[in-house]
Design an enzyme around this catalytic site. Structure first.
Site, mmCIF file in Angstrom:
data_model
loop_
_atom_site.group_PDB
_atom_site.id
_atom_site.type_symbol
_atom_site.label_atom_id
_atom_site.label_comp_id
_atom_site.label_asym_id
_atom_site.label_seq_id
_atom_site.Cartn_x
_atom_site.Cartn_y
_atom_site.Cartn_z
ATOM 1 N N SER A 9 -9.819 1.793 3.007
ATOM 2 C CA SER A 9 -8.880 2.561 2.114
ATOM 3 C C SER A 9 -7.706 1.872 1.275
ATOM 4 O O SER A 9 -7.383 2.080 0.250
ATOM 5 C CB SER A 9 -8.222 3.643 2.713
ATOM 6 O OG SER A 9 -7.309 2.872 3.971
ATOM 7 N N SER A 39 -9.685 -0.861 6.961
ATOM 8 C CA SER A 39 -9.333 -0.629 5.578
ATOM 9 C C SER A 39 -8.639 -1.815 5.107
ATOM 10 O O SER A 39 -8.238 -1.959 4.060
ATOM 11 C CB SER A 39 -8.294 0.673 5.658
ATOM 12 O OG SER A 39 -9.249 1.724 5.549
ATOM 13 N N LYS A 84 0.922 -1.349 0.021
ATOM 14 C CA LYS A 84 0.058 -0.200 -0.122
ATOM 15 C C LYS A 84 0.784 1.168 0.001
ATOM 16 O O LYS A 84 1.906 1.235 0.691
ATOM 17 C CB LYS A 84 -0.723 -0.114 1.404
ATOM 18 C CG LYS A 84 -1.942 1.095 1.429
ATOM 19 C CD LYS A 84 -3.002 0.909 2.514
ATOM 20 C CE LYS A 84 -4.014 2.061 2.395
ATOM 21 N NZ LYS A 84 -4.699 1.961 3.758
#
Ligand code: GLN
Length: 486
Positions: free
Chosen positions: A153, A177, A78
């Site tokens: 997210s 997330s 990420k």
């Protein structure tokens, strides 16, 4: 060969047996990403050159017999986790030009084993969101239906595994997330106990809630990757001491395990199809000899309010560092420091980030501190105690991961409260600092994946991973069309 369908263990075998080289394996994933990224947009940065160099170095290690579990195996990361020499943007214009000068501890641990970093995954700006539609680098799309969100997210991290563009990835989870996008994209995602994985090098959103964790095709692969990133280099003082690798956790029998079903998680607001799929997973556990216990988390209706106050308060403090001087974007407009600062933030942050900073600053301001922030911290204690009480009679807790399946892109974007309410099933776990894993358990009538979550006692990752694995073994997963393409 369909290397993207293989588990870590299978890839390890293929590499060690010299059936494939680390470079070929890396090329396989890079080629797949290049083919479909125009549609999915799960990567902000594809690190082709670096990945191939890392793969070559890994192959030398394999040839020399110097093999660690991750040597030559590609993963995606990420884009809020620092990777030395590579842009770490957090999905924000603010950090569009930020090249991380060091590796996060988890990345250093992976590199020390010879893992290959394929690229940096798309995400909601500064990890604030549940849709991956607020990224400066464009919306990420769900591999099961590209008109829908992948969740957020860590939507890019989940979508890239779900489309077969990486064997596994790392996400971060502050209020859901990792788990919510995993459930939207039909993959498995683990949020570790607060303090199990080092946050050093993870760009801070809400420091008392953030944790890095794996997203993969199975609980076994999550365990494999979790072991690879569990490393203490002394840089995160909230890390628990003396953590041992999980080791062989999957041979333990789960019959007799007590599973708590908190009634508030099955109340109004949870889509009937989600409830049905989650309850059929519960039935499978019953058939495997588990005992189902009805329990209650009475504070759940207040959890969203408490979470958004705590997370935004911490975010408003953490994001104060973006002043146009130290990192990333600096506005060219303004004659004084203050003017440049204001213009920098105005240009660099998107609407949702600004909203959170305003909310957090308000909640912390004198006169409102007691009414909002302090109340939220009292609720945090209450939620912790309620979980403790449940764990006195249960081994794990089972809930839906999200109230509904993946929604259409743009559907909740105009109304932040709708987006916030979608976090109802996940935020209490972060508030209490517990580990939880989301496991796919079927699809709705439109083919969108549904997930359930197992929440464990603090540092009981071994228990929830093993229980997740046992379910995965008796259930079937519908793969995305992208995953099934050669
Ligand atoms: N959706 C939640 C939020 O917007 C959770 C985000 C996260 O876990 N990073 O804050």
């Amino acid at each position: 060969m369909n290397f993207h369908l293989k588990s870590f263990k299978e890839l390890r075998y293929l590499l060690d047996n010299h059936d494939i080289t680390a470079v070929e394996l890396t090329q396989h994933f890079l080629a797949r990403a290049k083919k479909v990224e125009g549609e999915i947009n799960s990567y902000i940065t594809l690190c082709e050159k670096e990945a191939l160099e890392q793969a070559e170095a890994a192959q030398k290690r394999i040839d020399a017999g110097d093999i660690a579990p991750m040597t030559g195996i590609p993963v995606a990361i990420k884009d809020n986790i620092c990777t030395k020499g590579v842009r770490t943007s957090c999905g924000s214009k603010m950090l569009d030009t930020f090249i991380a000068p060091y590796d996060a501890t988890v990345v250093a641990a992976l590199k020390a084993q010879g893992a290959v970093i394929l690229g940096k995954n798309n995400m909601d700006e500064f990890a604030m969101g549940a849709s991956t539609t607020t990224s400066y680098y464009g919306t990420c799309r769900n591999p099961y239906d590209i008109s829908r969100v992948p969740g957020g997210s860590s939507g890019g991290s989940a979508a890239c595994v779900s489309a077969g563009l990486a064997p596994a990835s790392l996400g971060s989870d502050t209020g859901g997330s990792i788990r919510q996008p995993a459930s939207f994209c039909g993959v498995t995602g683990l949020k570790p106990t607060y303090g199990r994985v080092s946050r050093y090098g993870l760009v801070a959103f809400a420091s008392s809630l953030d944790q890095i964790g794996p997203i993969a095709k199975s609980a076994r692969d999550c365990a494999y990757l979790l072991d690879a990133i569990t490393y203490d280099d002394g840089h995160d003082m909230t890390l628990a001491k003396g953590l041992a690798p999980l080791g062989d956790i999957f041979d333990k029998d789960i019959s007799g395990k007590k599973i708590g079903l908190p009634k508030e998680f099955f109340a109004e607001g949870i889509a009937p199809q989600v409830k049905e799929a989650v309850m059929s997973a519960v039935l499978k556990y019953k058939e495997m000899g588990c005992e189902i216990v009805d329990v209650s988390l009475p504070s759940l209706p207040y959890a969203i309010a408490a979470y958004y106050l705590i997370a935004s308060a911490e975010a408003s403090s953490n994001l104060a560092r973006y002043d146009g001087v130290k990192y990333g974007h600096r506005s060219g407009e303004g004659d004084t420091f203050e003017e440049v600062l204001i213009n920098t933030r105005n240009e660099g942050f998107g609407d949702e980030v600004k909203r959170r900073i305003l909310l957090g600053t308000y909640a912390l301001s004198s006169g409102y501190f007691d009414a909002y922030y302090k109340k939220a911290t009292l609720l945090r204690e209450k939620i912790r105690k309620e979980y403790e009480a449940i764990f006195e009679e249960c081994d794990v807790i089972l809930t839906p991961t999200a109230p509904d399946t993946a929604f259409k892109i743009g559907e909740k974007s105009d109304d932040p409260t709708q987006m916030y309410l979608a976090d109802i099933c996940t935020v209490t776990v972060n508030i209490a600092g517990l580990p939880a894993i989301s496991v796919p358990c079927g699809n709705d009538s439109e083919g969108m994946p549904i997930g359930f979550s197992l929440v464990g006692k603090a540092f009981d990752e071994a228990v929830i991973l093993n229980m997740a694995d046992k379910y995965e073994r008796v259930s079937e997963r519908v793969l995305s069309d992208y995953m099934l393409q050669d």
